[in-house]
Design a protein around this motif. Structure first.
Motif, mmCIF file in Angstrom:
data_model
loop_
_atom_site.group_PDB
_atom_site.id
_atom_site.type_symbol
_atom_site.label_atom_id
_atom_site.label_comp_id
_atom_site.label_asym_id
_atom_site.label_seq_id
_atom_site.Cartn_x
_atom_site.Cartn_y
_atom_site.Cartn_z
ATOM 1 N N ILE A 11 0.837 -1.201 0.000
ATOM 2 C CA ILE A 11 0.000 0.000 0.000
ATOM 3 C C ILE A 11 0.873 1.252 0.000
ATOM 4 O O ILE A 11 0.585 2.232 -0.697
ATOM 5 C CB ILE A 11 -0.944 -0.006 1.219
ATOM 6 N N ALA A 12 1.958 1.210 0.775
ATOM 7 C CA ALA A 12 2.863 2.358 0.851
ATOM 8 C C ALA A 12 3.514 2.639 -0.497
ATOM 9 O O ALA A 12 3.626 3.799 -0.916
ATOM 10 C CB ALA A 12 3.939 2.103 1.907
ATOM 11 N N SER A 53 6.126 8.700 3.237
ATOM 12 C CA SER A 53 6.431 7.441 2.552
ATOM 13 C C SER A 53 7.619 6.732 3.187
ATOM 14 O O SER A 53 7.589 5.510 3.406
ATOM 15 C CB SER A 53 6.720 7.717 1.072
ATOM 16 N N ALA A 54 8.679 7.484 3.479
ATOM 17 C CA ALA A 54 9.883 6.874 4.051
ATOM 18 C C ALA A 54 9.582 6.245 5.403
ATOM 19 O O ALA A 54 9.985 5.107 5.680
ATOM 20 C CB ALA A 54 10.982 7.930 4.181
ATOM 21 N N ASP A 55 8.860 6.960 6.250
ATOM 22 C CA ASP A 55 8.513 6.420 7.569
ATOM 23 C C ASP A 55 7.628 5.184 7.445
ATOM 24 O O ASP A 55 7.796 4.199 8.171
ATOM 25 C CB ASP A 55 7.798 7.485 8.407
ATOM 26 N N LEU A 56 6.664 5.240 6.521
ATOM 27 C CA LEU A 56 5.732 4.126 6.352
ATOM 28 C C LEU A 56 6.442 2.886 5.814
ATOM 29 O O LEU A 56 6.201 1.766 6.280
ATOM 30 C CB LEU A 56 4.604 4.542 5.414
ATOM 31 N N LEU A 57 7.334 3.065 4.847
ATOM 32 C CA LEU A 57 8.063 1.935 4.275
ATOM 33 C C LEU A 57 8.997 1.299 5.303
ATOM 34 O O LEU A 57 9.062 0.070 5.425
ATOM 35 C CB LEU A 57 8.857 2.392 3.053
ATOM 36 N N ALA A 95 -0.745 7.936 7.664
ATOM 37 C CA ALA A 95 0.338 8.211 6.713
ATOM 38 C C ALA A 95 -0.150 8.070 5.274
ATOM 39 O O ALA A 95 0.154 8.914 4.418
ATOM 40 C CB ALA A 95 1.514 7.271 6.971
ATOM 41 N N VAL A 96 -0.930 7.018 5.004
ATOM 42 C CA VAL A 96 -1.442 6.810 3.646
ATOM 43 C C VAL A 96 -2.365 7.952 3.238
ATOM 44 O O VAL A 96 -2.291 8.463 2.110
ATOM 45 C CB VAL A 96 -2.179 5.456 3.551
ATOM 46 N N ALA A 114 -2.312 10.978 4.345
ATOM 47 C CA ALA A 114 -1.495 12.176 4.133
ATOM 48 C C ALA A 114 -0.832 12.144 2.757
ATOM 49 O O ALA A 114 -0.794 13.156 2.041
ATOM 50 C CB ALA A 114 -0.427 12.282 5.228
ATOM 51 N N ILE A 115 -0.314 10.968 2.368
ATOM 52 C CA ILE A 115 0.336 10.836 1.058
ATOM 53 C C ILE A 115 -0.676 11.083 -0.062
ATOM 54 O O ILE A 115 -0.396 11.812 -1.019
ATOM 55 C CB ILE A 115 0.967 9.437 0.908
ATOM 56 N N VAL A 116 -1.858 10.480 0.069
ATOM 57 C CA VAL A 116 -2.888 10.630 -0.959
ATOM 58 C C VAL A 116 -3.365 12.080 -1.036
ATOM 59 O O VAL A 116 -3.591 12.621 -2.132
ATOM 60 C CB VAL A 116 -4.073 9.687 -0.676
ATOM 61 N N ALA A 117 -3.510 12.735 0.119
ATOM 62 C CA ALA A 117 -3.952 14.132 0.135
ATOM 63 C C ALA A 117 -2.933 15.037 -0.544
ATOM 64 O O ALA A 117 -3.286 15.899 -1.361
ATOM 65 C CB ALA A 117 -4.187 14.582 1.581
ATOM 66 N N LEU A 118 -1.652 14.848 -0.228
ATOM 67 C CA LEU A 118 -0.604 15.645 -0.866
ATOM 68 C C LEU A 118 -0.547 15.373 -2.362
ATOM 69 O O LEU A 118 -0.298 16.275 -3.163
ATOM 70 C CB LEU A 118 0.751 15.344 -0.213
#
Length: 257
Positions: free
Chosen positions: A138-139, A204-208, A222-223, A225-229
């Motif tokens: 997912i990340a 992404s780095a923290d999630l991975l 985290a996901v 936040a990534i999708v929103a950005l």
């Protein structure tokens, strides 16, 4: 023509162009060298606890390089190659064509992750296992989506900017640091943390890294936040691209190169 068909035809176009311009795949030569350097330094310092960082970092750097140096030049290269007039004359939204072509270049950049794993396993005998493979998948998917959105925005910014080369040269290492690629965001000074969280790479780095170690706390946040950005960058990129197309038509500079 449906949106998916437009994007698909844009992907096919980029594949054809990339076959004539193999420099788009140069990122795949960079990742193994970066992995070798980072792993050598890590193991020489006897830091087995950060081997995952040394393996993941080149993959994230590869995505950013693909976004910044290759995908970000798409519209600019279209102008200089004389493709721009034909592309904007087509009865489809030019921004969607850019998205499809950017996604193709970014997809090539994802191979840097596999290369890093291969170098670690074959060259150093370190087989990195993923404790939470579902979260990791997912990340990676969310990171690729955010990279496409960011590259779409960068391609528009570069084509309207008079200092494209300066921007490209200055958006490398600062984002590796703010994005938590080289070191986790937690290791940065506190005053940098708000700025880091505006860069999708930091999430992404923290999630991975968390997925590799089995620490999936806060993965949904985290996901999202990534999708929103990604959505913000994509919307801004499409808007700016359309404004650029409208301006060239209005000023009669479509044929300018």
């Amino acid at each position: 023509m449906s949106l998916l068909r437009v994007v698909w035809h844009a992907v096919r176009l980029q594949v054809a162009l990339s076959r004539r311009s193999p420099e788009h795949a140069l990122v795949l030569l960079i990742a193994p060298m970066q992995t070798t350097t980072m792993l050598a330094l890590t193991l020489a310092a006897h830091r087995e606890d950060v081997v995952a960082n040394a393996v993941l970092a080149p993959g994230l750097i590869g995505l950013w390089v693909a976004s910044l140096d290759y995908a970000g030049r798409i519209v600019t290269e279209d102008r200089w190659a004389g493709r721009f007039p034909a592309l904007i004359a087509a009865p489809v939204m030019f921004g969607l064509v850019v998205v499809g072509r950017v996604a193709t270049v970014v997809l090539v950049g994802t191979a840097a992750f596999a290369e890093s794993w291969l170098v670690a396993a074959v060259g150093f005998g370190r087989r990195l296992t993923i404790a939470a493979p579902g979260t990791f998948a997912i990340a990676v998917a969310a990171t690729c989506l955010a990279t496409v959105g960011t590259a779409t925005l960068l391609s528009a910014v570069f084509v309207v900017s008079r200092a494209r080369d300066v921007l490209q040269n200055s958006l490398g290492y600062p984002f590796y640091i703010l994005g938590g690629i080289l070191v986790p965001v937690a290791a940065l000074p506190d005053w940098l943390h708000p700025f880091s969280r505006l860069v999708f790479l930091s999430w992404s780095a923290d999630l991975l890294r968390g997925a590799v170690h089995g620490d999936t706390r806060g993965w949904l946040r985290a996901v999202l936040a990534i999708v929103a950005l990604s959505a913000v960058a994509m919307a801004a990129g499409l808007w700016l691209t359309q404004r650029y197309v409208d301006r060239t038509r209005r000023e009669g500079t479509v044929e300018f190169a």
